[in-house]
Design a protein around this motif. Structure first.
Motif, PDB file in Angstrom:
ATOM      1  N   VAL A  12       0.859  -1.186   0.000  1.00 32.32           N
ATOM      2  CA  VAL A  12       0.000   0.000   0.000  1.00 32.32           C
ATOM      3  C   VAL A  12       0.891   1.232   0.000  1.00 32.32           C
ATOM      4  CG1 VAL A  12      -0.170   0.077   2.523  1.00 32.32           C
ATOM      5  CG2 VAL A  12      -1.997   1.060   1.131  1.00 32.32           C
ATOM      6  N   GLN A  13       0.377   2.318  -0.552  1.00 28.08           N
ATOM      7  CA  GLN A  13       1.135   3.566  -0.532  1.00 28.08           C
ATOM      8  C   GLN A  13       0.998   4.252   0.814  1.00 28.08           C
ATOM      9  OE1 GLN A  13      -0.276   5.876  -3.915  1.00 28.08           O
ATOM     10  NE2 GLN A  13       1.446   5.155  -5.148  1.00 28.08           N
ATOM     11  N   ALA A  14       1.977   5.069   1.125  1.00 24.92           N
ATOM     12  CA  ALA A  14       1.920   5.845   2.367  1.00 24.92           C
ATOM     13  C   ALA A  14       0.630   6.659   2.411  1.00 24.92           C
ATOM     14  CB  ALA A  14       3.129   6.763   2.465  1.00 24.92           C
ATOM     15  N   GLY A  15       0.009   6.646   3.596  1.00 20.12           N
ATOM     16  CA  GLY A  15      -1.266   7.310   3.769  1.00 20.12           C
ATOM     17  C   GLY A  15      -2.463   6.417   3.557  1.00 20.12           C
ATOM     18  N   GLY A  16      -2.218   5.239   3.033  1.00 22.09           N
ATOM     19  CA  GLY A  16      -3.297   4.295   2.762  1.00 22.09           C
ATOM     20  C   GLY A  16      -3.678   3.465   3.973  1.00 22.09           C
ATOM     21  N   SER A  17      -4.569   2.494   3.735  1.00 23.28           N
ATOM     22  CA  SER A  17      -5.103   1.660   4.808  1.00 23.28           C
ATOM     23  C   SER A  17      -5.058   0.188   4.433  1.00 23.28           C
ATOM     24  CB  SER A  17      -6.561   2.045   5.110  1.00 23.28           C
ATOM     25  OG  SER A  17      -6.671   3.375   5.546  1.00 23.28           O
ATOM     26  N   LEU A  18      -4.970  -0.635   5.452  1.00 24.11           N
ATOM     27  CA  LEU A  18      -5.111  -2.084   5.310  1.00 24.11           C
ATOM     28  C   LEU A  18      -5.822  -2.603   6.546  1.00 24.11           C
ATOM     29  CD1 LEU A  18      -1.608  -3.383   4.071  1.00 24.11           C
ATOM     30  CD2 LEU A  18      -3.763  -3.482   2.796  1.00 24.11           C
ATOM     31  N   ARG A  19      -6.517  -3.735   6.396  1.00 23.54           N
ATOM     32  CA  ARG A  19      -7.090  -4.406   7.557  1.00 23.54           C
ATOM     33  C   ARG A  19      -6.586  -5.835   7.602  1.00 23.54           C
ATOM     34  NH1 ARG A  19     -13.266  -5.851   9.458  1.00 23.54           N
ATOM     35  NH2 ARG A  19     -13.079  -7.447   7.835  1.00 23.54           N
ATOM     36  N   LEU A  20      -5.941  -6.169   8.708  1.00 20.88           N
ATOM     37  CA  LEU A  20      -5.472  -7.528   8.935  1.00 20.88           C
ATOM     38  C   LEU A  20      -6.509  -8.302   9.738  1.00 20.88           C
ATOM     39  CD1 LEU A  20      -1.753  -6.861   9.953  1.00 20.88           C
ATOM     40  CD2 LEU A  20      -2.752  -7.062   7.661  1.00 20.88           C
ATOM     41  N   SER A  21      -6.590  -9.595   9.444  1.00 14.43           N
ATOM     42  CA  SER A  21      -7.477 -10.484  10.188  1.00 14.43           C
ATOM     43  C   SER A  21      -6.680 -11.631  10.773  1.00 14.43           C
ATOM     44  CB  SER A  21      -8.569 -11.049   9.277  1.00 14.43           C
ATOM     45  OG  SER A  21      -9.359 -10.030   8.719  1.00 14.43           O
ATOM     46  N   ASP A  84      -4.662   2.587   9.489  1.00 15.99           N
ATOM     47  CA  ASP A  84      -4.888   3.779   8.678  1.00 15.99           C
ATOM     48  C   ASP A  84      -3.663   4.688   8.714  1.00 15.99           C
ATOM     49  OD1 ASP A  84      -8.181   3.744  10.068  1.00 15.99           O
ATOM     50  OD2 ASP A  84      -7.575   3.023   8.084  1.00 15.99           O
ATOM     51  N   SER A  85      -3.611   5.624   7.780  1.00 22.67           N
ATOM     52  CA  SER A  85      -2.497   6.578   7.711  1.00 22.67           C
ATOM     53  C   SER A  85      -1.152   5.860   7.782  1.00 22.67           C
ATOM     54  CB  SER A  85      -2.609   7.604   8.850  1.00 22.67           C
ATOM     55  OG  SER A  85      -3.836   8.285   8.793  1.00 22.67           O
ATOM     56  N   LEU A  86      -1.020   4.822   7.002  1.00 23.16           N
ATOM     57  CA  LEU A  86       0.187   4.001   7.049  1.00 23.16           C
ATOM     58  C   LEU A  86       1.410   4.781   6.603  1.00 23.16           C
ATOM     59  CD1 LEU A  86      -1.373   0.683   5.820  1.00 23.16           C
ATOM     60  CD2 LEU A  86      -0.027   0.929   7.916  1.00 23.16           C
ATOM     61  N   LYS A  87       2.536   4.434   7.239  1.00 24.16           N
ATOM     62  CA  LYS A  87       3.813   5.072   6.963  1.00 24.16           C
ATOM     63  C   LYS A  87       4.814   4.014   6.497  1.00 24.16           C
ATOM     64  CE  LYS A  87       3.026   8.224  10.860  1.00 24.16           C
ATOM     65  NZ  LYS A  87       3.585   8.710  12.155  1.00 24.16           N
ATOM     66  N   PRO A  88       5.855   4.412   5.769  1.00 28.09           N
ATOM     67  CA  PRO A  88       6.871   3.431   5.355  1.00 28.09           C
ATOM     68  C   PRO A  88       7.474   2.686   6.541  1.00 28.09           C
ATOM     69  CG  PRO A  88       7.117   5.438   4.088  1.00 28.09           C
ATOM     70  CD  PRO A  88       6.071   5.729   5.131  1.00 28.09           C
ATOM     71  N   GLU A  89       7.582   3.328   7.684  1.00 30.30           N
ATOM     72  CA  GLU A  89       8.153   2.661   8.859  1.00 30.30           C
ATOM     73  C   GLU A  89       7.222   1.613   9.463  1.00 30.30           C
ATOM     74  OE1 GLU A  89       7.892   5.963   8.321  1.00 30.30           O
ATOM     75  OE2 GLU A  89       7.485   7.046  10.194  1.00 30.30           O
ATOM     76  N   ASP A  90       6.000   1.504   8.958  1.00 33.97           N
ATOM     77  CA  ASP A  90       5.104   0.424   9.384  1.00 33.97           C
ATOM     78  C   ASP A  90       5.380  -0.871   8.620  1.00 33.97           C
ATOM     79  OD1 ASP A  90       2.495   2.871   9.530  1.00 33.97           O
ATOM     80  OD2 ASP A  90       3.571   1.992  11.227  1.00 33.97           O
ATOM     81  N   THR A  91       6.251  -0.810   7.640  1.00 34.18           N
ATOM     82  CA  THR A  91       6.589  -1.995   6.861  1.00 34.18           C
ATOM     83  C   THR A  91       7.204  -3.066   7.756  1.00 34.18           C
ATOM     84  OG1 THR A  91       6.911  -0.769   4.813  1.00 34.18           O
ATOM     85  CG2 THR A  91       8.038  -2.887   5.010  1.00 34.18           C
ATOM     86  N   TYR A 114       1.006 -18.773  21.687  1.00 36.45           N
ATOM     87  CA  TYR A 114       0.674 -19.213  20.334  1.00 36.45           C
ATOM     88  C   TYR A 114       0.841 -18.050  19.350  1.00 36.45           C
ATOM     89  CZ  TYR A 114      -1.525 -22.933  23.020  1.00 36.45           C
ATOM     90  OH  TYR A 114      -1.764 -23.966  23.889  1.00 36.45           O
ATOM     91  N   TRP A 115       1.360 -18.382  18.172  1.00 33.64           N
ATOM     92  CA  TRP A 115       1.631 -17.374  17.151  1.00 33.64           C
ATOM     93  C   TRP A 115       1.129 -17.841  15.799  1.00 33.64           C
ATOM     94  CZ3 TRP A 115       4.127 -12.721  18.177  1.00 33.64           C
ATOM     95  CH2 TRP A 115       4.650 -12.593  19.467  1.00 33.64           C
ATOM     96  N   GLY A 116       0.717 -16.874  14.989  1.00 30.27           N
ATOM     97  CA  GLY A 116       0.400 -17.159  13.608  1.00 30.27           C
ATOM     98  C   GLY A 116       1.671 -17.173  12.763  1.00 30.27           C
ATOM     99  N   GLN A 117       1.482 -17.408  11.469  1.00 24.96           N
ATOM    100  CA  GLN A 117       2.617 -17.532  10.562  1.00 24.96           C
ATOM    101  C   GLN A 117       3.116 -16.181  10.058  1.00 24.96           C
ATOM    102  OE1 GLN A 117      -0.493 -17.835   9.653  1.00 24.96           O
ATOM    103  NE2 GLN A 117      -0.684 -16.726   7.704  1.00 24.96           N
ATOM    104  N   GLY A 118       2.336 -15.139  10.249  1.00 21.96           N
ATOM    105  CA  GLY A 118       2.743 -13.805   9.841  1.00 21.96           C
ATOM    106  C   GLY A 118       2.212 -13.424   8.474  1.00 21.96           C
ATOM    107  N   THR A 119       2.015 -12.125   8.285  1.00 22.63           N
ATOM    108  CA  THR A 119       1.584 -11.602   6.991  1.00 22.63           C
ATOM    109  C   THR A 119       2.369 -10.315   6.714  1.00 22.63           C
ATOM    110  OG1 THR A 119      -0.345 -10.948   5.651  1.00 22.63           O
ATOM    111  CG2 THR A 119      -0.375 -10.287   7.966  1.00 22.63           C
ATOM    112  N   GLN A 120       2.860 -10.200   5.486  1.00 19.32           N
ATOM    113  CA  GLN A 120       3.725  -9.080   5.125  1.00 19.32           C
ATOM    114  C   GLN A 120       2.901  -7.827   4.836  1.00 19.32           C
ATOM    115  OE1 GLN A 120       7.287  -8.897   4.781  1.00 19.32           O
ATOM    116  NE2 GLN A 120       6.845  -6.709   4.564  1.00 19.32           N
ATOM    117  N   VAL A 121       3.328  -6.720   5.422  1.00 21.79           N
ATOM    118  CA  VAL A 121       2.761  -5.407   5.116  1.00 21.79           C
ATOM    119  C   VAL A 121       3.904  -4.534   4.609  1.00 21.79           C
ATOM    120  CG1 VAL A 121       1.730  -3.319   6.068  1.00 21.79           C
ATOM    121  CG2 VAL A 121       0.896  -5.567   6.784  1.00 21.79           C
ATOM    122  N   THR A 122       3.736  -3.986   3.411  1.00 26.78           N
ATOM    123  CA  THR A 122       4.757  -3.128   2.816  1.00 26.78           C
ATOM    124  C   THR A 122       4.113  -1.791   2.458  1.00 26.78           C
ATOM    125  OG1 THR A 122       5.907  -5.039   1.900  1.00 26.78           O
ATOM    126  CG2 THR A 122       6.461  -2.871   0.996  1.00 26.78           C
TER     127      THR A 122
END
Length: 125
Positions: A12-21, A84-91, A114-122
């Motif tokens: 996602v571009q900086a300033g954008g949003s994602l929702r993790l489940s 929301d308001s994602l920043k490059p440092e949230d990668t 317990y842990w999940g396997q992880g999901t990449q956010v860039t």
């Protein structure tokens, strides 16, 4: 056996949003905490947010307060992280985790069994 399955990561571009489940299964989670951690390349895994399963109480790392929201759906045994308001440092790779609630150490990775396997956010600049 407890299983945690994350989804929703992506680019996602900086300033954008994602929702993790994070879909949880294998036990009842009444006395448990559900948390999100993240790990960037070359860095330690760090706390992002937590929700106490039975009360819904939440807490956040200072770096994400006001931008991220954690929530849970009891009927679906699923925890969400709205970013929301994602920043490059949230990668980072984002991990879902669960363990018995501990008010003194819920922001420490060692508190979670317990842990999940992880999901990449860039987040691109």
């Amino acid at each position: 056996q407890v299983q945690l399955v994350e989804s929703g990561g992506g680019l996602v571009q900086a300033g954008g949003s994602l929702r993790l489940s994070c879909a949880a299964s294998g036990r009842t989670f009444g006395g448990y905490a559900m948390a999100w951690f993240r790990q960037a390349p070359g860095k330690e895994r760090e706390f992002v947010a937590v929700v106490r399963w039975n009360t819904g109480n939440t807490d956040y790392a200072d770096s994400v307060k006001g931008r991220f929201t954690i929530s849970r759906d009891n009927a679906k045994n699923t925890v969400y992280l709205q970013m929301d308001s994602l920043k490059p440092e949230d990668t980072a790779v984002y991990y879902c985790a669960t363990g018995r609630w501990d008010s003194g150490s819920y922001n420490r990775k060692y508190s979670y069994e317990y842990w999940g396997q992880g999901t990449q956010v860039t987040v691109s600049s």
